[in-house]
Design a protein around this motif. Sequence first.
Motif, PDB file in Angstrom:
ATOM      1  N   LYS A 126       6.165  13.122   0.646  1.00  0.00           N
ATOM      2  CA  LYS A 126       4.851  12.731   0.164  1.00  0.00           C
ATOM      3  C   LYS A 126       4.404  13.691  -0.927  1.00  0.00           C
ATOM      4  O   LYS A 126       4.517  14.911  -0.791  1.00  0.00           O
ATOM      5  N   GLY A 130       1.183   9.615  -4.164  1.00  0.00           N
ATOM      6  CA  GLY A 130       2.194   8.684  -3.684  1.00  0.00           C
ATOM      7  C   GLY A 130       3.315   9.359  -2.925  1.00  0.00           C
ATOM      8  O   GLY A 130       3.096  10.350  -2.208  1.00  0.00           O
ATOM      9  N   LEU A 142       6.908   6.577  -5.991  1.00  0.00           N
ATOM     10  CA  LEU A 142       6.311   5.377  -5.408  1.00  0.00           C
ATOM     11  C   LEU A 142       4.804   5.607  -5.295  1.00  0.00           C
ATOM     12  O   LEU A 142       4.343   6.349  -4.425  1.00  0.00           O
ATOM     13  N   PRO A 143       3.980   4.990  -6.166  1.00  0.00           N
ATOM     14  CA  PRO A 143       2.521   5.164  -6.071  1.00  0.00           C
ATOM     15  C   PRO A 143       2.002   4.674  -4.720  1.00  0.00           C
ATOM     16  O   PRO A 143       2.560   3.740  -4.124  1.00  0.00           O
ATOM     17  N   GLY A 144       0.924   5.295  -4.240  1.00  0.00           N
ATOM     18  CA  GLY A 144       0.358   4.911  -2.946  1.00  0.00           C
ATOM     19  C   GLY A 144      -0.077   3.456  -2.891  1.00  0.00           C
ATOM     20  O   GLY A 144       0.019   2.808  -1.846  1.00  0.00           O
ATOM     21  N   SER A 145      -0.539   2.916  -4.028  1.00  0.00           N
ATOM     22  CA  SER A 145      -0.997   1.525  -4.052  1.00  0.00           C
ATOM     23  C   SER A 145       0.149   0.525  -4.012  1.00  0.00           C
ATOM     24  O   SER A 145      -0.084  -0.676  -3.844  1.00  0.00           O
ATOM     25  N   GLN A 146       1.394   1.028  -4.188  1.00  0.00           N
ATOM     26  CA  GLN A 146       2.551   0.133  -4.224  1.00  0.00           C
ATOM     27  C   GLN A 146       3.399   0.205  -2.958  1.00  0.00           C
ATOM     28  O   GLN A 146       4.503  -0.335  -2.923  1.00  0.00           O
ATOM     29  N   VAL A 147       2.833   0.848  -1.909  1.00  0.00           N
ATOM     30  CA  VAL A 147       3.606   0.980  -0.682  1.00  0.00           C
ATOM     31  C   VAL A 147       3.645  -0.336   0.088  1.00  0.00           C
ATOM     32  O   VAL A 147       4.685  -0.759   0.581  1.00  0.00           O
ATOM     33  N   SER A 180       8.214   0.065  -6.834  1.00  0.00           N
ATOM     34  CA  SER A 180       7.189  -0.599  -6.031  1.00  0.00           C
ATOM     35  C   SER A 180       7.838  -1.302  -4.847  1.00  0.00           C
ATOM     36  O   SER A 180       8.818  -2.032  -5.008  1.00  0.00           O
TER      37      SER A 180
END
Length: 573
Positions: A126, A130, A142-147, A180
Amino acid sequence: MATEISKDYTPSRDEFAAMLSESLAKDDVFEGNVVKGKVVGIEKDLAVIDVGLKMEGRVALKEFGLGGQPGNIKVGDTVEVYLERIENALGEAVLSRDKARREESWTRLEKLSEKGEKVTGVIFNKVKGGFTVDLDGAVAFLPGSQVDIRPVRDIGPLMHQPMQFQILKMDRRRGNIVVSRRSVLEETRAEQRADIVARLAEGQIIDGLVKNITDYGAFIDLGGIDGLLHVTDMAWRRVNHPSEILNVGDTVKVQIIRINPETQRISLGMKQLQSDPWSAIEAKYPIGARFSGTVTNIADYGAFVELEPGVEGLIHVSEMSWTKKNVHPGKIVSTSQQVEVQILEVDPAKRRISLGLKQTQDNPWDAFLAQHPKGTVVEGPIRNITEFGLFIGLDGGVDGMVHLSDLDWQKAGDEVIKDYKKGDTVKAIVLDVDSSKERISLGIKQLGGDPADALGKYKKGDQVTCEVIQVQENGIEVRIADSDLTTFVKRSDLSRDRSEQRSERFTVGQKVDAAVISVDKAARRISVSIKALEIAEEKQAVAQYGSSDSGASLGDIFKAAIKKRDAAEDDES
């Protein structure tokens, strides 16, 4: 080309230098490239690898695993490593499995990215904003919004698990890769949704699992796709919050109300599986009938009353109390209270029932009229003073109004009302009661009788005695003897003689005689004049004692008339 050397041949210095130079030239070709090597030993957490040329190097076992996990290799395996240098200070080759894998991965990932294909990787750490993903050697962000499609609170179950990603951006020069997982899930979900939606139809009844509850409804899992069960479609009765009926994990039977083929959104209903309580509602609740119900909700404009499950009516604030006006409904009724109501109106099309609460109670105006018929004298405090009259509190919690015109017979109402103040207790007579308009008319001036009745005994030309009650610059105000009638004598009517038309020659309390010059019963007004009386007396004297034409002067005539009047008064005394 290598020089052929026999077993018993001993090279000269120059020959040895040439052979060494040739060997090093071959070795330079390997530095900075990926080479194949053989695992010849395992020492603790290191793998010993022979890359040829009688050179060995050591590589950490974790470089052969994904996401920082130990690699599964054994002695004898052939592996690819990156040769950084042929020899270090310890005389060993400097090798790296990570760099070898990275070079291989970048080449492979660039090809997959060009084709738009998915890649496999492992989330292993982490970072700010992300997570880092191991794509078989290449590290991606890996951005947090794309998990996931929805926000993920606990990333633990996803860590160190191989899964598919979509490459969003690659920059080999900067070593930057962005991936993503969400786009992969959305694509998979869209395919699943399309397949499931194709098997569903509006009106279909299906079992579902309560997946999530919100303030406005609940999301029901229909086996791979979610449908929304809105709070208004849960029951025919009022539901303040979905949790009153459902819990997460419940299995419910629902009906598909609507399917949007474009957005693939599904609307569900539970109440549609039950009979509509509004059918034949007019026969159940006829206008004028009374029923008992429960207060379910209170608003600024009224209160809702449940007559039966699924059927509610509204008591508008204007129908709650006969006497309490401009009061919040919450001060009259409370939630869960049982109340008796009367049906005022039923509209099946709009599913509305108008109810009345005050109609179940006695009309206080009818009760007041029964106890206080017209002409009754009542007494009460002044509750309010307005520009058009007084409001007086009466028995039964009702108010009566005294209009300005009913305050005084003689004076203007806007002047008389200044003599009253809020809280004063006053008496009045009931003039009229209108129950339909909730109105009681009162009168204060009527307590003293109508002055118009006293006007009947006077006619134009009558002589009256008056008492001066006020002296003003432009005349005097007088009260006619033996009555409550007052009138104003103008300066021009104070005397026949202009020099005597001075109001200051009169004093308050002085008695004066005057003649009635007009009587207006409609206006309740009488007018008198001292001048008119003098003129009338002059005419009478001239008629009795002669005229100036017969030789008698006007003074002689008046002297004779006065002498006769004085003699008559003496006889009376």
